[in-house]
Design an enzyme around this catalytic site. Structure first.
Site, PDB file in Angstrom:
ATOM      1  N   CYS A 186       0.840  -1.204   0.000  1.00 24.61           N
ATOM      2  CA  CYS A 186       0.000   0.000   0.000  1.00 24.61           C
ATOM      3  C   CYS A 186       0.873   1.251   0.000  1.00 24.61           C
ATOM      4  O   CYS A 186       0.612   2.209  -0.740  1.00 24.61           O
ATOM      5  CB  CYS A 186      -0.927   0.000   1.214  1.00 24.61           C
ATOM      6  SG  CYS A 186      -2.079   1.397   1.240  1.00 24.61           S
ATOM      7  N   CYS A 220      -6.430  -3.684   6.862  1.00 23.01           N
ATOM      8  CA  CYS A 220      -7.651  -2.878   6.796  1.00 23.01           C
ATOM      9  C   CYS A 220      -8.781  -3.560   6.031  1.00 23.01           C
ATOM     10  O   CYS A 220      -9.946  -3.419   6.395  1.00 23.01           O
ATOM     11  CB  CYS A 220      -7.352  -1.504   6.198  1.00 23.01           C
ATOM     12  SG  CYS A 220      -6.747  -1.512   4.498  1.00 23.01           S
TER      13      CYS A 220
END
Length: 361
Positions: free
Chosen positions: A107, A205
């Site tokens: 990410c 997440c």
């Protein structure tokens, strides 16, 4: 903190306390700031709750309220297509090929410091600012930008930032690098931030319940095939529930009634077998890593003494590093390390300086 090339800063705001205080600090430093929250996926589809993630609708509203309080414009940018391709897909592929991925590194590499930095240029801003606990600066002696551990070593996030390129470091600011977490919460409380005592996000997440295997099965529409638990000599010990449910070093959750503790020591993807062994079989002193990214040096020309970390929360250990090719290194530890795992990152340190790192293969 301010550099010479400009003072327009794009603040990546997750809705958490760290990025919120980062926005405040940048505004106080005199930067022309814009708050940005990245929409990375559809929260409702995967049952995200506020406490478990950095991207829920509640988090967007928290970020918006803080931006309003700080007095900076705020926007939501949709990066969900890129996130699916560069983070979720890679996460699934690594598990399915027998590795254990670290999607936070992907990410940072592909979203925050690639796509977001691209958007920064399009908007004619000078810097991307995040709430990471790390430090970056230009080293005149080396003639390179360098990355260092945060002052607060209990919160240091340099491990997940090792993939940053020189151009990215030149246009990134980490205002929290010199602070301790307790100080950041105090600043948030003094300024009346709604998220001053908000819990830090936990786990990955987009897998809010931590059940990676169930997520992969939903994502792919395929059920993991059961197979055999075996010892290294081929002795069958029982039936496993699918290779994606196990990682190197795992002991709990095997579902086996055996007289001595057994650990996952390997996975044979072709035979669909989980290889078990005793704890001492988890230790090895050598690894190789590819997708090499070096920060402090351009190349490792000769065997390098340093310390290496093979997991985010693990202490680094003394080692010697040899660069095998443009994209590959070998790390030989002074003492064998437990559970070196394909797909995780190995990050090299010289004190608090990040030398670089790669993906364990």
């Amino acid at each position: 903190m301010m550099k010479d090339s400009g003072n327009r800063a794009l603040i990546a705001m997750s809705g958490g306390v760290d990025s919120s205080v980062a926005a405040l600090l940048m505004k106080q430093e005199g930067y022309d700031c814009m708050g940005i929250t990245m929409k990375l996926y559809n929260n409702e589809e995967i049952g995200i709750s506020r406490e478990k993630t950095c991207c829920s609708l509640d988090d967007v509203e928290d970020a918006r309220q803080v931006a309003q309080k700080v007095g900076i414009p705020f926007y939501v940018l949709n990066f969900s297509d890129h996130f699916e391709e560069c983070v979720i897909r890679r996460f699934v592929d690594t598990w399915q090929s027998g590795g254990t991925p670290n999607p936070c590194i992907d990410c940072n590499r592909f979203i925050k410091f690639d796509r977001l930095m691209q958007r920064m240029r399009e908007l004619q801003y000078d810097y991307v600012v995040t709430g990471h606990y790390a430090r970056a600066c230009f080293d005149e002696k080396r003639g390179r930008y360098i990355l260092k551990k945060a002052v607060d070593l209990t919160k240091d996030q340099s491990y997940v930032l090792y993939g940053m390129a020189q151009e990215q470091l030149a246009h990134t600011l980490f205002p929290l690098g010199e602070f301790h977490k307790s100080e950041i919460r105090e600043i948030a409380e003094k300024n009346g931030f709604i998220n001053a005592r908000k819990h830090d996000s936990q786990d990955i997440c987009f897998v809010p319940d931590g059940d990676y295997a169930a997520f992969i099965e939903r994502y792919t529409g395929q059920t993991a095939e059961p197979g055999q638990f075996v010892l290294k000599d081929g002795t069958v010990m029982g039936t496993h529930k699918g290779l994606i449910r196990y990682t190197i070093g795992q002991r709990r959750g095997l579902g086996l009634a055996v007289p001595r503790p057994l650990y996952v020591c390997g996975k044979d993807m072709e035979k669909n077998e989980v290889i078990l062994g005793e704890q001492q079989e988890l230790f090895t002193d050598t690894l190789e890593a590819d997708h090499l990214n070096l920060i402090a040096v351009e190349r490792i020309d000769k065997p390098l003494r340093c310390k290496a970390r093979i997991r985010y929360k693990q202490q680094e250990a003394p080692a010697e590093v040899v660069q095998l090719s443009e994209d590959r290194i070998r790390v030989i530890f002074d003492q064998p390390q437990r559970g070196i795992t394909k797909g995780q990152a190995v990050v090299l340190y010289d004190g608090d300086l990040v030398i670089g790192g790669g993906t364990i293969v």
